[in-house]
Design an enzyme around this catalytic site. Structure first.
Site, PDB file in Angstrom:
ATOM      1  N   CYS A 197       7.342  21.171 -10.365  1.00 44.25           N
ATOM      2  CA  CYS A 197       7.693  21.077  -8.945  1.00 44.25           C
ATOM      3  C   CYS A 197       6.443  20.741  -8.134  1.00 44.25           C
ATOM      4  O   CYS A 197       5.403  21.390  -8.311  1.00 44.25           O
ATOM      5  CB  CYS A 197       8.283  22.406  -8.481  1.00 44.25           C
ATOM      6  N   ARG A 250      42.701  -6.668  -5.512  1.00 44.09           N
ATOM      7  CA  ARG A 250      42.658  -8.115  -5.624  1.00 44.09           C
ATOM      8  C   ARG A 250      42.307  -8.531  -7.050  1.00 44.09           C
ATOM      9  O   ARG A 250      42.842  -9.513  -7.565  1.00 44.09           O
ATOM     10  CB  ARG A 250      41.619  -8.640  -4.635  1.00 44.09           C
ATOM     11  N   TYR A 285      45.490  -7.887   7.501  1.00 44.07           N
ATOM     12  CA  TYR A 285      45.074  -9.167   8.081  1.00 44.07           C
ATOM     13  C   TYR A 285      45.827 -10.378   7.552  1.00 44.07           C
ATOM     14  O   TYR A 285      45.528 -11.507   7.920  1.00 44.07           O
ATOM     15  CB  TYR A 285      43.575  -9.373   7.911  1.00 44.07           C
ATOM     16  N   LYS A 295      29.363 -15.456   7.966  1.00 42.26           N
ATOM     17  CA  LYS A 295      28.623 -14.250   7.601  1.00 42.26           C
ATOM     18  C   LYS A 295      27.596 -13.915   8.685  1.00 42.26           C
ATOM     19  O   LYS A 295      27.060 -14.798   9.351  1.00 42.26           O
ATOM     20  CB  LYS A 295      27.894 -14.493   6.280  1.00 42.26           C
ATOM     21  N   CYS A 350       5.857  24.338  -5.897  1.00 43.04           N
ATOM     22  CA  CYS A 350       5.524  25.646  -6.487  1.00 43.04           C
ATOM     23  C   CYS A 350       5.005  25.517  -7.915  1.00 43.04           C
ATOM     24  O   CYS A 350       4.654  26.516  -8.534  1.00 43.04           O
ATOM     25  CB  CYS A 350       6.726  26.585  -6.431  1.00 43.04           C
ATOM     26  N   CYS A 390      13.842  21.916  -9.679  1.00 40.67           N
ATOM     27  CA  CYS A 390      12.797  22.929  -9.806  1.00 40.67           C
ATOM     28  C   CYS A 390      13.471  24.245 -10.187  1.00 40.67           C
ATOM     29  O   CYS A 390      14.482  24.628  -9.599  1.00 40.67           O
ATOM     30  CB  CYS A 390      12.079  23.074  -8.467  1.00 40.67           C
ATOM     31  N   SER A 427      40.018 -16.236  -1.897  1.00 41.62           N
ATOM     32  CA  SER A 427      38.809 -15.780  -1.198  1.00 41.62           C
ATOM     33  C   SER A 427      38.489 -16.814  -0.114  1.00 41.62           C
ATOM     34  O   SER A 427      39.290 -17.716   0.130  1.00 41.62           O
ATOM     35  CB  SER A 427      37.667 -15.563  -2.176  1.00 41.62           C
ATOM     36  N   LEU A 428      37.369 -16.642   0.550  1.00 46.25           N
ATOM     37  CA  LEU A 428      37.070 -17.514   1.690  1.00 46.25           C
ATOM     38  C   LEU A 428      35.761 -18.260   1.467  1.00 46.25           C
ATOM     39  O   LEU A 428      34.836 -17.740   0.853  1.00 46.25           O
ATOM     40  CB  LEU A 428      36.940 -16.672   2.964  1.00 46.25           C
ATOM     41  N   LYS A 482      40.456 -18.103  11.578  1.00 44.24           N
ATOM     42  CA  LYS A 482      41.683 -18.637  10.987  1.00 44.24           C
ATOM     43  C   LYS A 482      42.396 -19.531  11.987  1.00 44.24           C
ATOM     44  O   LYS A 482      42.421 -19.211  13.184  1.00 44.24           O
ATOM     45  CB  LYS A 482      42.626 -17.486  10.598  1.00 44.24           C
ATOM     46  N   CYS A 534      10.472  29.377  -5.117  1.00 38.95           N
ATOM     47  CA  CYS A 534       9.888  28.121  -4.635  1.00 38.95           C
ATOM     48  C   CYS A 534       9.987  28.059  -3.113  1.00 38.95           C
ATOM     49  O   CYS A 534      11.086  28.119  -2.553  1.00 38.95           O
ATOM     50  CB  CYS A 534      10.608  26.938  -5.261  1.00 38.95           C
ATOM     51  N   ASP A 548      47.435  18.234  15.958  1.00 38.25           N
ATOM     52  CA  ASP A 548      47.403  18.319  14.496  1.00 38.25           C
ATOM     53  C   ASP A 548      48.209  19.525  14.017  1.00 38.25           C
ATOM     54  O   ASP A 548      48.888  19.480  13.005  1.00 38.25           O
ATOM     55  CB  ASP A 548      45.957  18.467  13.985  1.00 38.25           C
ATOM     56  N   ALA A 549      48.118  20.625  14.797  1.00 36.64           N
ATOM     57  CA  ALA A 549      48.816  21.847  14.391  1.00 36.64           C
ATOM     58  C   ALA A 549      50.324  21.627  14.418  1.00 36.64           C
ATOM     59  O   ALA A 549      51.049  22.071  13.513  1.00 36.64           O
ATOM     60  CB  ALA A 549      48.437  22.988  15.311  1.00 36.64           C
ATOM     61  N   GLU A 550      50.804  20.900  15.429  1.00 34.39           N
ATOM     62  CA  GLU A 550      52.246  20.632  15.496  1.00 34.39           C
ATOM     63  C   GLU A 550      52.681  19.741  14.333  1.00 34.39           C
ATOM     64  O   GLU A 550      53.743  19.945  13.740  1.00 34.39           O
ATOM     65  CB  GLU A 550      52.599  19.962  16.829  1.00 34.39           C
ATOM     66  N   GLU A 563      38.648 -12.702  13.561  1.00 32.40           N
ATOM     67  CA  GLU A 563      38.810 -11.294  13.137  1.00 32.40           C
ATOM     68  C   GLU A 563      37.496 -10.792  12.567  1.00 32.40           C
ATOM     69  O   GLU A 563      36.772 -11.566  11.958  1.00 32.40           O
ATOM     70  CB  GLU A 563      39.865 -11.189  12.017  1.00 32.40           C
ATOM     71  N   ASP A 599      34.082  -4.801   5.615  1.00 34.87           N
ATOM     72  CA  ASP A 599      33.421  -4.713   4.323  1.00 34.87           C
ATOM     73  C   ASP A 599      34.042  -3.562   3.539  1.00 34.87           C
ATOM     74  O   ASP A 599      33.613  -2.425   3.619  1.00 34.87           O
ATOM     75  CB  ASP A 599      31.930  -4.464   4.562  1.00 34.87           C
ATOM     76  N   LYS A 617      35.182  -9.352   9.833  1.00 32.95           N
ATOM     77  CA  LYS A 617      35.281  -9.337   8.370  1.00 32.95           C
ATOM     78  C   LYS A 617      34.850  -7.956   7.904  1.00 32.95           C
ATOM     79  O   LYS A 617      33.673  -7.613   7.896  1.00 32.95           O
ATOM     80  CB  LYS A 617      34.395 -10.415   7.753  1.00 32.95           C
ATOM     81  N   ASP A 677      51.236  19.629  11.426  1.00 28.90           N
ATOM     82  CA  ASP A 677      51.234  20.481  10.235  1.00 28.90           C
ATOM     83  C   ASP A 677      52.499  21.324  10.153  1.00 28.90           C
ATOM     84  O   ASP A 677      53.029  21.554   9.078  1.00 28.90           O
ATOM     85  CB  ASP A 677      50.013  21.425  10.237  1.00 28.90           C
TER      86      ASP A 677
HETATM   87  S1  IVH Z   1      41.561 -13.335   4.935  1.00 34.22           S
HETATM   88  C1  IVH Z   1      43.411 -16.432   2.522  1.00 34.22           C
HETATM   89  N1  IVH Z   1      40.689 -11.677   6.768  1.00 34.22           N
HETATM   90  O1  IVH Z   1      36.996 -11.035   2.725  1.00 34.22           O
HETATM   91  C2  IVH Z   1      42.784 -15.365   3.298  1.00 34.22           C
HETATM   92  N2  IVH Z   1      39.770 -11.519   4.589  1.00 34.22           N
HETATM   93  O2  IVH Z   1      36.289 -13.612   0.842  1.00 34.22           O
HETATM   94  C3  IVH Z   1      41.960 -14.458   2.504  1.00 34.22           C
HETATM   95  N3  IVH Z   1      38.123  -9.722   4.327  1.00 34.22           N
HETATM   96  O3  IVH Z   1      38.845 -10.858  -0.240  1.00 34.22           O
HETATM   97  C4  IVH Z   1      41.343 -13.341   3.204  1.00 34.22           C
HETATM   98  N4  IVH Z   1      38.225  -8.963   6.389  1.00 34.22           N
HETATM   99  O4  IVH Z   1      38.518  -8.750   1.090  1.00 34.22           O
HETATM  100  C5  IVH Z   1      40.589 -12.066   5.492  1.00 34.22           C
HETATM  101  N5  IVH Z   1      40.032 -10.252   8.486  1.00 34.22           N
HETATM  102  C6  IVH Z   1      39.941 -10.649   7.207  1.00 34.22           C
HETATM  103  C7  IVH Z   1      39.072 -10.012   6.287  1.00 34.22           C
HETATM  104  C8  IVH Z   1      39.006 -10.488   4.994  1.00 34.22           C
HETATM  105  C9  IVH Z   1      37.667  -8.817   5.191  1.00 34.22           C
HETATM  106  C10 IVH Z   1      37.672  -9.849   2.919  1.00 34.22           C
HETATM  107  C11 IVH Z   1      38.797  -9.832   1.922  1.00 34.22           C
HETATM  108  C12 IVH Z   1      38.683 -11.079   1.116  1.00 34.22           C
HETATM  109  C13 IVH Z   1      37.303 -11.542   1.443  1.00 34.22           C
HETATM  110  C14 IVH Z   1      37.304 -13.051   1.522  1.00 34.22           C
END
Ligand code: IVH
Length: 672
Positions: A412, A141, A229, A318, A415, A430, A86-87, A294, A435, A37-39, A118, A122, A120, A41
Site C-alpha cells: 500500500c 441491430r 426515430y 458527426k 500504510c 490494501c 447505418s448512415l 433526414k 490503513c 410515484d406513491a400513487e 435529429e 449515442d 444522434k 405504486d
Molecule cells: S436513423 C436508415 N436516427 O446511428 C436510418 N439513427 O449509423 C438509420 N442513431 O444505427 C438510422 N440516433 O444506432 C437514426 N436520430 C437517429 C439516430 C440514429 C442515433 C444511430 C443508430 C444507427 C446509427 C447510424
C-alpha cells in the site's frame, strides 16, 4: 368463486392496467406525470394483489410483467424483416452541401428540400415489433441483417410501452436508440466507485452491457430509456412526412425526443441547426455524438431509396470527438475505503472542448495492460459522460523509448501493508487494518450526504482530524470536544458550535442512512434502504444469517457474503457496540421486523375481535408475509374469526391450516 366475482375482477384488472399504461406514458413519453410515484405504486400494488388472487388474469402485456422472468442461457438470433441500415457520415458544412446537391441531382430537382434534424443519440439501436398493439419482440441491430432477441430485457424498460394506445396500426416495427441519461450513468458509476467496483467508460458501454444481461432482473435495475426515430414495416396507411411519423409514434405511446427534433426548410437551415446543436450539446441530459439529417417527405425517401448499407435520404453529421492528446507525466495511486488501489494518471493539462483536464482514471492494471500505456506516453483523452475523463488510446508513434512501465503495487502506498488481488478481481486491495487512507475515505463517506450527512465535516476538516490524530475510528467523531476542535486551522466559536450541532444531529439519521454510512462493500444507498426496511434495526441486520439475506429479492451471494464478513469482523463488532452506546441505533420507520413469515400467504375471514383485519395484515407484512383476499391452493394460513363462511369451508376443503385469532397472535409472537 362465482363467475360474478371473476367478471368483477376482470373489469378491475382491465381498468388498472389501462390506468398504469396511461400513467407510464405520461411519465416516460411526455415527461408530464399526473400522479405521484406513491400513487403509481399503489395502483401497481393493487394490480399485483388482484393477479395473485386470479392468476389467469396475468397477460404478457400486463404492467406487472416488466421485471423479467427466468435468466436465459443465450440470446436467440433474429433476422430483421428489412435490414437495419447505418448512415453515411458528414463532418463539416461542405459535406452537408454535397449531400443536398447529390439528392437534388438524383431527384432532378432544384427547389429547396425540407429536412428533419435529429440528435444522434449515442446508445444501442433496437427494433421493436408490435402486433395488434402488443410488444412481441425487441431485437438489437447486430450486423444489420441479423440481431439478437433481447425481448426480456426490452420489457423491463419503462419508457417502452408493452401495449400501444389510440389508433395504432395492426403491424408495426419501430426503430430507436436505447440510451441512458447522464444523471443515471453518473449515479451508477459513483455507486460503483463507492462499492469498490470498476466503473463504466461511457453511457453507451453501460447501455450495451445492460442490454446484454442474460438475467433481465439486472437490466431492470438500470435506468435505460429510448428515443424512437424510424420504422420498419407499418401496416395500413402511413404518415406522409417523417415528422408526422414521429408525432404518430408519440400518439401511440412511444417515446420520441421531439423537443430536440427540428424542421429545416433547406440545407442552410440544416447547417445553422448543426451549429446550434453543438452548442446545446453540453446542456442536454444525454450524450449525443452528432446530428442526423433526414429528408422529411416519406415519398421522396422512397424515391431516393438506398445504397447497399445506407439510405440516400439521410446522413449523420458527426460532432468533433471530445478528445485531445496530451502527455501522461506520472501515476499516483489512490486508496479507497475498501482498500481498493486505483491508478490515476497525472496528465499535462489540456483543454478538451472547454474543460481543462489534468488527470484521468486508469481504472486498474488490466486496463493498463489493454491500453499498453506507460509513463511518458502521449495519450488520447476523452470526456465521455462521466465527470472523470478517460484515456482511450496511446499514440505509439510518439514513443521515444524513454517511457516507463506502470507496475502493480505489492504494498500500500500509504500504510505499506501488503496488497492482494483476489481471484476474479481486477483491483488490488490494501489489507492493512489500520490503513489511514482507508480510514480517511471511510470517514468522508460516513459524513457525506445520503449517509450521516454531517454538514461542515468535509474533506479539509477530515484531513486535519486525521493529521491531529483526533479520530482513529468512525465512532470517534462523536467523542470530539469543543476544545479539540479549536486545534483546527481557522476554527471560531460559531463554526465549532455548528459542527458539534451537526454531529449531534446526525445521530438521528434514519436506519437506511446509517447502514449506507458504514460503507459495507457492495451495499450502496439502494440496498441500504432494502435492508433497513427488511430488518428494521442494526442489531437484526447484524444477526442475519446468510439464508435470511439470500431470501431477500435483490440480494445475491456477493452482497450476502460481504454483509456476513462485515458483521463478523471483531473491529466492526466493537464499532457497532460503540455506536449503540453513543445512542446511535436508529430503527426503520417502515420496519419489516422479521422475515419469519417470508413468502407466506394469509387470508383473514369472519369477524375479528382482538385486532382489525388491517392490523392483522400489517402484522403479516411486518414479518415478510403477504395478505390476500381469497383462498387458493397458494394460501398458507386462513385466520378465521366468528361467523366465517365460504372461505373457511374452502380452506378446509383444500386442507389449508386454519388459525384462530389467538393461534395467529401466538404465531406472530406479538403482544397487542
Ligand atoms: S436513423 C436508415 N436516427 O446511428 C436510418 N439513427 O449509423 C438509420 N442513431 O444505427 C438510422 N440516433 O444506432 C437514426 N436520430 C437517429 C439516430 C440514429 C442515433 C444511430 C443508430 C444507427 C446509427 C447510424
Amino acid at each position: 368463486m362465482t363467475s360474478d366475482q371473476y367478471d368483477k375482477a376482470q373489469r378491475e384488472h382491465h381498468s388498472l392496467a389501462q390506468q398504469l399504461h396511461y400513467h407510464n406514458y405520461l411519465y416516460h413519453a411526455l415527461d408530464q406525470p399526473e400522479i405521484t410515484d406513491a400513487e403509481y405504486d399503489r395502483l401497481m400494488q393493487r394490480l399485483l394483489t388482484l393477479e395473485e388472487q386470479f392468476p389467469e388474469l396475468i397477460t404478457p402485456d400486463s404492467p406487472t410483467q416488466r421485471v423479467g422472468s427466468a435468466p436465459l442461457s443465450s440470446f436467440p438470433a433474429v433476422t430483421h424483416a428489412s435490414p437495419m441500415l447505418s448512415l453515411e457520415n458528414a463532418f463539416n458544412e461542405s459535406d452537408l452541401h454535397n449531400f443536398d446537391t447529390r439528392i437534388k441531382r438524383f431527384l432532378s430537382r432544384s427547389e429547396d428540400l425540407e429536412y428533419i434534424c435529429e440528435p444522434k443519440l449515442d446508445g444501442v439501436a433496437v427494433a421493436l415489433t408490435y402486433q395488434q398493439g402488443k410488444l412481441i419482440r425487441g431485437a438489437t441491430r447486430g450486423d444489420g441483417t441479423t440481431g439478437e432477441d433481447i425481448t426480456q430485457n426490452i420489457r423491463t424498460i419503462g419508457a417502452i410501452p408493452l401495449q400501444l394506445q389510440d389508433d395504432y396500426p395492426e403491424q408495426l416495427e419501430v426503430r430507436g436508440e436505447i440510451y441512458m441519461e447522464l444523471k443515471g450513468f453518473r449515479k451508477l458509476n459513483q455507486q460503483r466507485r463507492e462499492e469498490g467496483e470498476p466503473t463504466f467508460a461511457n453511457p453507451r458501454n453501460l447501455t450495451a452491457g445492460s442490454l446484454r444481461q442474460l438475467d433481465a432482473k439486472l437490466t431492470a435495475t438500470r435506468p435505460l430509456t429510448i428515443s424512437c426515430y424510424g420504422s420498419g414495416h407499418i401496416s395500413g396507411a402511413t404518415p406522409e412526412t417523417h415528422m408526422q411519423l414521429l408525432e404518430a409514434f408519440r400518439n401511440w405511446g412511444l417515446k420520441v425526443n421531439l423537443e430536440t427534433v427540428h424542421i429545416a426548410k433547406n440545407i442552410d437551415e440544416v447547417i445553422s441547426r448543426y451549429k446550434e446543436l453543438q452548442n446545446l450539446r453540453d446542456q442536454l441530459p444525454y450524450e449525443i455524438d452528432g446530428m442526423v439529417v433526414k429528408i422529411n417527405s416519406r415519398a421522396l425517401q422512397r424515391e431516393l431509396g438506398e445504397k447497399s448499407r445506407t439510405p440516400r435520404w439521410a446522413i449523420a453529421c458527426k460532432f468533433p470527438a471530445r478528445q485531445e492528446q496530451t502527455v501522461l507525466e506520472s501515476v499516483r495511486l489512490q486508496v479507497g475505503r475498501t482498500g481498493a488501489i486505483t491508478p490515476v494518471a497525472n496528465l499535462r493539462p489540456v483543454n478538451v472542448s472547454g474543460v481543462t483536464v489534468s488527470s484521468a482514471s486508469l481504472h486498474n492494471w488490466d486496463e493498463i495492460a489493454r491500453l499498453d500505456v506507460m509513463i511518458g506516453d502521449t495519450v488520447v483523452v476523452e470526456r465521455a459522460g462521466d465527470v472523470i475523463p478517460d484515456i482511450v488510446q496511446v499514440v505509439k508513434e510518439k514513443r521515444t523509448g524513454n517511457e516507463q512501465p506502470i507496475p502493480e503495487p505489492t504494498h500500500c502506498p500509504i500504510c505499506h501493508s501488503p496488497v492482494t488481488r483476489e481471484k476474479g478481481e481486477v483491483i488490488p486491495r490494501c489489507q492493512g487494518i489500520n490503513c489511514p487512507a482507508k480510514l480517511k475515505e471511510s470517514l468522508k463517506h460516513f459524513c457525506s450526504r445520503g449517509a450521516m450527512d454531517i454538514e461542515g465535516l468535509g474533506d479539509r476538516l477530515i484531513d486535519q482530524l486525521l493529521r491531529l490524530k483526533l479520530v482513529n475510528s468512525l465512532s470517534d467523531i462523536y467523542h470530539l470536544t469543543r476544545e479539540e476542535l479549536f486545534q483546527f486551522d481557522r476554527m471560531g466559536d460559531k463554526l465549532a458550535d455548528n459542527l458539534l450541532q451537526a454531529i449531534a444531529a446526525s445521530k438521528q439519521r434514519p436506519l437506511e442512512n446509517f447502514i449506507f454510512a458504514l460503507g459495507i462493500r457492495h451495499v450502496g444507498s439502494h440496498l441500504a434502504k432494502v435492508l433497513a426496511r427488511q430488518f428494521g434495526s442494526l442489531e437484526a441486520l447484524a444477526a442475519a444469517k446468510s439464508e435470511d439475506l439470500l431470501s431477500i429479492h435483490e440480494i445475491g451471494p456477493q452482497v450476502s457474503e460481504s454483509l456476513i464478513r462485515f458483521f463478523n469482523d471483531e473491529n466492526n463488532k466493537k464499532l457497532i457496540e460503540e455506536f449503540i452506546r453513543l445512542g446511535i441505533n436508529p430503527k426503520s420507520t417502515e420496519p419489516i421486523t422479521g422475515n419469519s413469515l417470508q413468502g407466506k400467504i394469509f387470508v383473514f375471514t369472519g369477524a375479528l375481535k382482538q385486532f382489525s383485519r388491517k392490523e392483522g395484515e400489517a402484522l403479516v407484512e411486518a414479518q415478510g408475509g403477504r395478505a390476500s383476499g381469497s383462498v387458493s391452493k397458494k394460501t398458507d394460513y386462513v385466520v378465521a374469526g366468528s361467523g366465517a363462511g365460504s372461505k373457511l369451508t374452502k380452506a378446509e376443503q383444500l386442507g389449508i391450516k386454519v388459525l384462530s385469532e389467538s393461534d395467529f397472535l401466538e404465531l406472530i409472537k406479538e403482544e397487542l
